[in-house]
Motif scaffolding. Structure first.
Motif, short mmCIF file in Angstrom:
data_model
loop_
_atom_site.label_atom_id
_atom_site.label_comp_id
_atom_site.label_asym_id
_atom_site.label_seq_id
_atom_site.Cartn_x
_atom_site.Cartn_y
_atom_site.Cartn_z
N ASN A 1 0.86 -1.27 0.00
CA ASN A 1 -0.06 -0.12 -0.01
C ASN A 1 0.89 1.16 0.04
OD1 ASN A 1 -2.24 1.42 0.26
ND2 ASN A 1 -2.31 1.59 2.24
N ALA A 2 1.88 1.27 0.77
CA ALA A 2 2.86 2.36 0.97
C ALA A 2 3.60 2.75 -0.55
CB ALA A 2 3.89 2.16 1.90
N LYS A 3 3.86 1.57 -1.01
CA LYS A 3 4.51 1.59 -2.24
C LYS A 3 3.68 2.31 -3.28
CE LYS A 3 8.43 -1.28 -1.90
NZ LYS A 3 8.26 -1.69 -0.37
N LEU A 4 2.33 1.87 -3.38
CA LEU A 4 1.34 2.23 -4.38
C LEU A 4 1.07 3.80 -4.14
CD1 LEU A 4 -1.20 -0.81 -4.46
CD2 LEU A 4 0.57 -0.07 -6.47
N THR A 5 0.98 4.13 -3.01
CA THR A 5 0.77 5.48 -2.35
C THR A 5 2.00 6.34 -3.08
OG1 THR A 5 -0.31 4.57 -0.47
CG2 THR A 5 0.13 7.11 -0.47
N GLU A 6 3.05 5.92 -2.80
CA GLU A 6 4.25 6.64 -3.46
C GLU A 6 4.06 6.93 -5.14
OE1 GLU A 6 7.98 4.70 -2.69
OE2 GLU A 6 7.50 4.78 -0.40
N LEU A 7 3.37 6.08 -5.69
CA LEU A 7 3.29 6.27 -7.00
C LEU A 7 1.92 7.38 -7.39
CD1 LEU A 7 3.36 2.78 -8.20
CD2 LEU A 7 4.90 4.28 -8.67
N SER A 8 1.20 7.52 -6.61
CA SER A 8 0.17 8.26 -6.84
C SER A 8 0.45 10.06 -6.78
CB SER A 8 -1.10 7.96 -6.23
OG SER A 8 -1.02 8.01 -4.82
#
Ligand code: SF4
Ligand code: SF4
Ligand SMILES: [Zn+2]
Length: 264
Positions: A257-264
């Protein structure tokens, strides 16, 4: 998600998970087997072995002895340790065996330097020593996970199955053939008709359907409900094993989730 405990023993837990996918039930199973770290004997140095077994066979047997460590959470996995995996008291527990025959060498003969570490079962036979035969060795145990080697499998028999649903229709004439053929004694005849009892034990083998000429049995798996059965190797209680597996899944999900948040 709904959780319902079916059975709880020190070495085994069975529970019903409803409202989840097969992938989630499988994640619990796989994580219990492969991702929960425990202690196991890793390296040995043999000084004397005049038993009938080769050194390698003894090493294999020692590695598969489940170990209990009271302070398991305080031990590091070698690659995460401050010693960078070279070996220190923070990531290793030393042991020795010194025995002379005649007699059996049991798991209880493994003497660890840490009094909080011991074999989960005392009487696992390791090797028989004849008159005058010797086994003298030392070594160490490390904490790792089951995906590295089966000796670190915290969970042994871990599985799941769909919750069965069995309906007996009006066409049932009470012939009793399904009762006779059921290997799990799920079915009984009551008031002239078959009736399912203890559905959790049904293996979905469909033998009952095969013998029912009246086609009165409607048997199907409940798609989103699973009976999960987890057996511990003995290193940690089964309840703790599942809790640690759930923690591990949660950590990874949060990381994703943290990694996906970084992408957005
Ligand atoms: S075999 Fe079919 S008809 Fe016979 S008791 Fe079972 S369900 Fe009823
Ligand atoms: S599917 Fe197999 S175990 Fe289940 S009720 Fe039928 S015969 Fe028994
Ligand atoms: Zn270390």
């Amino acid at each position: 998600m709904k959780f319902e405990l079916i059975e709880l023993r020190e070495d085994r837990i069975r529970f019903l998970l409803s409202g989840v996918s097969a992938a989630f039930a499988n994640a619990i199973r796989r994580t219990c087997m492969s991702e929960v770290p425990i202690l196991a004997i890793d390296e040995i140095s043999l000084y004397d072995n005049t038993s009938v077994l080769f050194d390698e066979q003894i090493a294999l047997r020692l590695g598969e002895v489940p170990l209990v460590a009271e302070e398991l959470d305080f031990l590091s996995q070698p690659e995460d340790c401050q010693c960078d995996g070279t070996g220190c008291p923070g990531c290793r527990v030393d042991f020795m065996i010194s025995k002379e025959g005649p007699g059996m060498v049991y798991s209880e003969d493994i003497q660890f330097t840490d009094p909080g570490v011991r074999p989960a079962f005392e009487r696992i036979p390791l090797v028989v020593l004849g008159e005058g035969e010797k086994l003298v060795m030392e070594g160490y145990a490390t904490k790792r996970v089951g995906k590295e080697h089966s000796k670190w499998n915290a969970g042994t028999l871990c599985g799941y199955k769909n919750l069965p649903s069995i309906m007996i229709g009006e066409a049932c004439d009470g012939c009793g053939l399904c009762v006779e053929v059921c290997p799990r004694n799920i079915l009984v005849i009551e008031e002239g008709r078959a009736k399912a009892t203890n559905i959790l034990e049904c293996s979905l083998c469909k033998l009952c359907i095969g013998v029912c000429e009246a086609a009165a049995i409607d048997l199907k798996p409940v798609r989103d409900s699973f009976v999960v059965s987890i057996e511990s190797s003995g290193s940690i209680p089964a309840r703790d094993l599942v809790a640690k597996a759930a923690d591990e899944i949660k950590i990874r999900a949060l990381d994703l989730n943290a990694k996906l948040t970084e992408l957005s």
